[in-house]
Design a protein around this motif. Structure first.
Motif, PDB file in Angstrom:
ATOM      1  N   THR A  40       0.714  -1.276   0.031  1.00 18.52           N
ATOM      2  CA  THR A  40       0.041   0.074  -0.065  1.00 18.52           C
ATOM      3  C   THR A  40       0.801   1.363  -0.222  1.00 18.52           C
ATOM      4  N   LEU A  41       0.536   2.049  -0.739  1.00 22.31           N
ATOM      5  CA  LEU A  41       1.362   3.307  -1.186  1.00 22.31           C
ATOM      6  C   LEU A  41       0.521   4.822  -0.619  1.00 22.31           C
ATOM      7  N   ARG A  42       1.083   5.709  -0.144  1.00 19.97           N
ATOM      8  CA  ARG A  42       0.213   7.105   0.100  1.00 19.97           C
ATOM      9  C   ARG A  42       0.009   7.293  -1.386  1.00 19.97           C
ATOM     10  N   THR A  43      -1.238   8.281  -1.320  1.00 17.87           N
ATOM     11  CA  THR A  43      -1.674   8.600  -2.847  1.00 17.87           C
ATOM     12  C   THR A  43      -0.799   9.254  -3.576  1.00 17.87           C
ATOM     13  N   ASP A  44       0.155   9.949  -2.921  1.00 18.48           N
ATOM     14  CA  ASP A  44       1.008  11.196  -3.740  1.00 18.48           C
ATOM     15  C   ASP A  44       1.915   9.950  -4.534  1.00 18.48           C
ATOM     16  N   ILE A  45       2.487   9.176  -3.649  1.00 18.42           N
ATOM     17  CA  ILE A  45       3.587   8.061  -4.129  1.00 18.42           C
ATOM     18  C   ILE A  45       2.663   7.114  -5.149  1.00 18.42           C
ATOM     19  N   TYR A  46       1.723   6.757  -4.775  1.00 16.08           N
ATOM     20  CA  TYR A  46       0.979   5.716  -5.591  1.00 16.08           C
ATOM     21  C   TYR A  46       0.688   6.452  -7.069  1.00 16.08           C
ATOM     22  N   LYS A  47       0.405   7.396  -7.079  1.00 13.87           N
ATOM     23  CA  LYS A  47       0.159   7.995  -8.315  1.00 13.87           C
ATOM     24  C   LYS A  47       1.441   8.203  -9.202  1.00 13.87           C
ATOM     25  N   GLN A  48       2.458   8.310  -8.695  1.00 10.72           N
ATOM     26  CA  GLN A  48       3.689   8.632  -9.432  1.00 10.72           C
ATOM     27  C   GLN A  48       3.840   7.240  -9.956  1.00 10.72           C
ATOM     28  N   VAL A  49       3.904   6.020  -9.028  1.00  8.97           N
ATOM     29  CA  VAL A  49       4.206   4.857  -9.545  1.00  8.97           C
ATOM     30  C   VAL A  49       3.405   4.286 -10.686  1.00  8.97           C
ATOM     31  N   VAL A  50       2.097   4.440 -10.632  1.00 10.92           N
ATOM     32  CA  VAL A  50       1.177   4.034 -11.520  1.00 10.92           C
ATOM     33  C   VAL A  50       1.547   4.691 -12.948  1.00 10.92           C
ATOM     34  N   ARG A  51       1.726   6.106 -12.796  1.00 11.94           N
ATOM     35  CA  ARG A  51       2.174   6.819 -14.055  1.00 11.94           C
ATOM     36  C   ARG A  51       3.414   6.294 -14.567  1.00 11.94           C
ATOM     37  N   ARG A  52       4.132   6.164 -13.856  1.00 11.57           N
ATOM     38  CA  ARG A  52       5.688   5.518 -14.445  1.00 11.57           C
ATOM     39  C   ARG A  52       5.502   4.178 -14.921  1.00 11.57           C
ATOM     40  N   PHE A  53       4.819   3.394 -14.306  1.00 13.29           N
ATOM     41  CA  PHE A  53       4.610   2.090 -14.851  1.00 13.29           C
ATOM     42  C   PHE A  53       3.917   2.072 -16.038  1.00 13.29           C
ATOM     43  N   SER A  54       2.899   2.669 -16.157  1.00 12.28           N
ATOM     44  CA  SER A  54       2.131   2.960 -17.700  1.00 12.28           C
ATOM     45  C   SER A  54       2.743   3.239 -18.587  1.00 12.28           C
ATOM     46  N   LYS A  55       3.977   4.091 -18.656  1.00 14.42           N
ATOM     47  CA  LYS A  55       4.937   4.628 -19.349  1.00 14.42           C
ATOM     48  C   LYS A  55       5.870   3.543 -19.992  1.00 14.42           C
ATOM     49  N   VAL A  56       6.114   2.697 -18.910  1.00 17.32           N
ATOM     50  CA  VAL A  56       7.476   1.618 -19.342  1.00 17.32           C
ATOM     51  C   VAL A  56       6.549   0.327 -19.824  1.00 17.32           C
ATOM     52  N   THR A  57       5.156   0.218 -19.715  1.00 16.39           N
ATOM     53  CA  THR A  57       4.614  -0.932 -20.143  1.00 16.39           C
ATOM     54  C   THR A  57       3.518  -0.532 -21.132  1.00 16.39           C
ATOM     55  N   LYS A  58       3.802   0.409 -22.217  1.00 14.89           N
ATOM     56  CA  LYS A  58       2.960   0.659 -23.274  1.00 14.89           C
ATOM     57  C   LYS A  58       2.562  -0.407 -24.514  1.00 14.89           C
ATOM     58  N   ARG A  59       3.497  -1.384 -24.274  1.00 14.53           N
ATOM     59  CA  ARG A  59       3.258  -2.369 -25.352  1.00 14.53           C
ATOM     60  C   ARG A  59       1.790  -3.286 -24.597  1.00 14.53           C
ATOM     61  N   LEU A  60       1.821  -3.216 -23.422  1.00 17.81           N
ATOM     62  CA  LEU A  60       0.451  -3.838 -22.821  1.00 17.81           C
ATOM     63  C   LEU A  60      -0.838  -2.881 -23.050  1.00 17.81           C
ATOM     64  N   GLN A  61      -2.026  -3.714 -23.374  1.00 20.21           N
ATOM     65  CA  GLN A  61      -3.341  -3.002 -23.406  1.00 20.21           C
ATOM     66  C   GLN A  61      -3.844  -2.744 -22.134  1.00 20.21           C
ATOM     67  N   PRO A  62      -4.196  -1.420 -21.763  1.00 16.42           N
ATOM     68  CA  PRO A  62      -4.820  -0.932 -20.376  1.00 16.42           C
ATOM     69  C   PRO A  62      -6.379  -1.675 -20.438  1.00 16.42           C
ATOM     70  N   THR A  63      -6.903  -1.827 -19.342  1.00 14.78           N
ATOM     71  CA  THR A  63      -8.336  -2.162 -19.294  1.00 14.78           C
ATOM     72  C   THR A  63      -8.832  -1.796 -18.074  1.00 14.78           C
ATOM     73  N   LYS A  64     -10.160  -1.822 -17.806  1.00 20.16           N
ATOM     74  CA  LYS A  64     -10.880  -1.464 -16.954  1.00 20.16           C
ATOM     75  C   LYS A  64     -10.181  -2.000 -15.563  1.00 20.16           C
ATOM     76  N   PRO A  65      -9.704  -1.160 -14.700  1.00 19.49           N
ATOM     77  CA  PRO A  65      -9.140  -1.618 -13.299  1.00 19.49           C
ATOM     78  C   PRO A  65     -10.140  -2.434 -12.636  1.00 19.49           C
ATOM     79  N   VAL A  66      -9.585  -3.496 -11.945  1.00 21.31           N
ATOM     80  CA  VAL A  66     -10.203  -4.380 -11.041  1.00 21.31           C
ATOM     81  C   VAL A  66     -10.082  -3.988  -9.595  1.00 21.31           C
ATOM     82  N   THR A  67     -10.997  -3.839  -8.717  1.00 21.82           N
ATOM     83  CA  THR A  67     -10.722  -3.592  -7.465  1.00 21.82           C
ATOM     84  C   THR A  67     -10.096  -4.350  -6.583  1.00 21.82           C
TER      85      THR A  67
END
Length: 468
Positions: free
Chosen positions: A336-363
């Motif tokens: 679990t990451l505090r919101t400000d850290i979590y958003k940065q991790v998700v943003r960066r991870f999305s950039k380095v996995t562009k070859r993967l197709q995003p889909t609707k998040p699952v809780t």
């Protein structure tokens, strides 16, 4: 003289009072329990008068570590983990109890319903007997005092009523259900937990007792626990928890290796042994470990904390605020990451996995991908997520511990948004610890960590328990 007497009395305890250390000694143990009080007193007096004789040796077990299997439970709201431990000896066999692993609990407590053992030797072999702690004993006051701040929101306990035939008050203590957070009461008990010995390669049939502070709780205290789990094993840094009550050749350290599957157990090892995991391997897992300091007494808790300065994803660093706390938890399923850290991790991870197709998040996750091929955690590859630690080491989280399969073709980044006001900036969850070997040195406040063992050709399920 006191030293010699202490060693001698310990020898008497092992030879005449304590349960046997191997099953082939059960019958002799049953006979030795019949020693009369007069014989025991005469023996003690003889030893005291001859205290200098070095031939009276303390029992030294043929092992330096103890072991217990660790099970993964998936029948609760979140995956949880338990250790199976021998508790009571009844009808010529041990009763096994599954204890929920808790890295913050101040003391061990479990459902040990039985009759009170009013005086030594009063318990029949066919019964489960308990040895109460009096409210007038120092142990009672000490345990209660150590939990005042932690359980300040719970109703205060009062001295219990006298037990039949004993004449002294019992010692109720506060317990908190680690799953629901509900308060309860348990009676402090002089107890013993029994573990098989190990050489770090296999589990031996020989066993040895450990004597942490523990309490007996009613069955109602275990609401929402996984099936067949009826105890809480305190693995914290509390003076009343299991690690701080290891003694003799069993050093105050423990290794934890959580399994990924509910069908194959992981392992909990107490003490400092070589750790081979695979009985056919000569590779000590300690050769895979990096080390970082454990930061104790953070916010007056008994948990374990490490210093994380940065989170690095493919050479791009995400800074963690100075003096931020990073807690290790066996109850939180995903990091679990505090919101400000979590958003940065998700943003960066999305950039380095562009070859993967995003889909609707699952809780409860915020970033998921649709994988069209039939992928497995071992076959799917994404960049590592590295936790940069305060002493310059890094804990690498590879695909096996960063990607969670939710459906046949949907995988999610297994990190969770902890909220804007999260108490801890980072809480390391169990999914990120599975198939990682963690070595907690309680005395020297040090944590050894392997990162995933799968890259080393082994796993937490490789330990051999077939000998017990």
């Amino acid at each position: 003289m006191l030293l010699h007497c202490s060693r001698s009395l310990q020898t008497i305890y092992y030879n005449y009072i304590s349960p046997p250390r191997s099953f082939d000694k059960i019958q002799s143990y049953k006979r030795s329990k019949m020693i009369s009080h007069v014989q025991l007193i005469l023996l003690i007096l003889a030893i005291i008068s001859y205290y200098g004789h070095e031939s009276i040796a303390q029992y030294i077990p043929p092992f330096t570590s103890l072991v217990a299997p660790v099970a993964k439970h998936t029948d609760s709201a979140n995956p949880l983990y338990s250790a199976q431990i021998m508790t009571k000896y009844v009808n010529s066999q041990f009763v096994h109890t599954n204890f929920l692993l808790d890295m913050e609990a101040p003391f061990t407590w479990y459902d040990c319903d039985g009759q009170w053992n009013i005086y030594p030797g009063s318990c029949p072999f066919t019964a489960v007997c308990l040895s109460p702690v009096s409210c007038e004993e120092y142990q009672c006051t000490d345990v209660r005092t150590s939990t005042l701040d932690r359980y300040s929101s719970c109703p205060p306990v009062t001295n219990g009523s006298t037990l039949p035939g004993w004449g002294l008050c019992s010692c109720p203590v506060t317990v908190v259900n680690p799953i629901t957070g509900s308060c309860g009461e348990a009676l402090l008990n002089n107890d013993e937990l029994w573990f098989n010995g190990t050489n770090g390669r296999i589990a031996f049939p020989d066993f040895m007792g450990v004597y942490p502070s523990s309490a007996c709780a009613p069955s109602s205290a275990f609401e929402s626990f996984p099936k067949n789990v009826s105890g809480v094993l305190a693995m914290s840094s509390s003076p009343h928890a299991l690690p701080m009550n290891l003694f003799g050749v069993i050093q105050r350290s423990f290794a934890l290796c959580l399994p990924t599957s509910a069908s194959s157990p992981g392992v909990l090892i107490l003490g400092s042994s070589p750790y081979y995991l695979d009985s056919h391997s000569d590779v000590d897992v300690r050769s895979f470990l990096s080390y970082t300091p454990l930061l104790n007494n953070i916010q007056d808790t008994f948990g374990y904390y490490i210093g994380v300065n940065t989170i690095v994803i493919r050479k791009r660093s995400i800074n963690v605020p100075p003096n931020a706390t990073t807690k290790i938890s066996t109850l939180v399923p995903y990091t679990t990451l505090r919101t400000d850290i979590y958003k940065q991790v998700v943003r960066r991870f999305s950039k380095v996995t562009k070859r993967l197709q995003p889909t609707k998040p699952v809780t409860p996750f915020g970033l998921c991908f649709k994988i069209f091929r039939n992928a497995t955690r071992a076959g799917l590859k994404v960049p590592d997520i590295d936790f940069g630690l305060g002493n310059g080491m890094k804990w690498s989280v590879s695909t096996a511990n960063s990607m969670k399969q939710m459906t046949q073709d949907v995988w999610c980044l297994a990190f969770v948004d902890g909220g804007v006001t999260s108490e801890h900036v980072i809480v390391l969850g169990t999914f990120q610890m599975e198939d990682n070997f963690l070595l907690f040195d309680v005395v020297n406040s040090s944590l050894g960590f392997s990162s995933t063992l799968l890259n080393k050709g082994t796993s937490c399920a490789s330990f051999n328990f077939t000998g017990v």
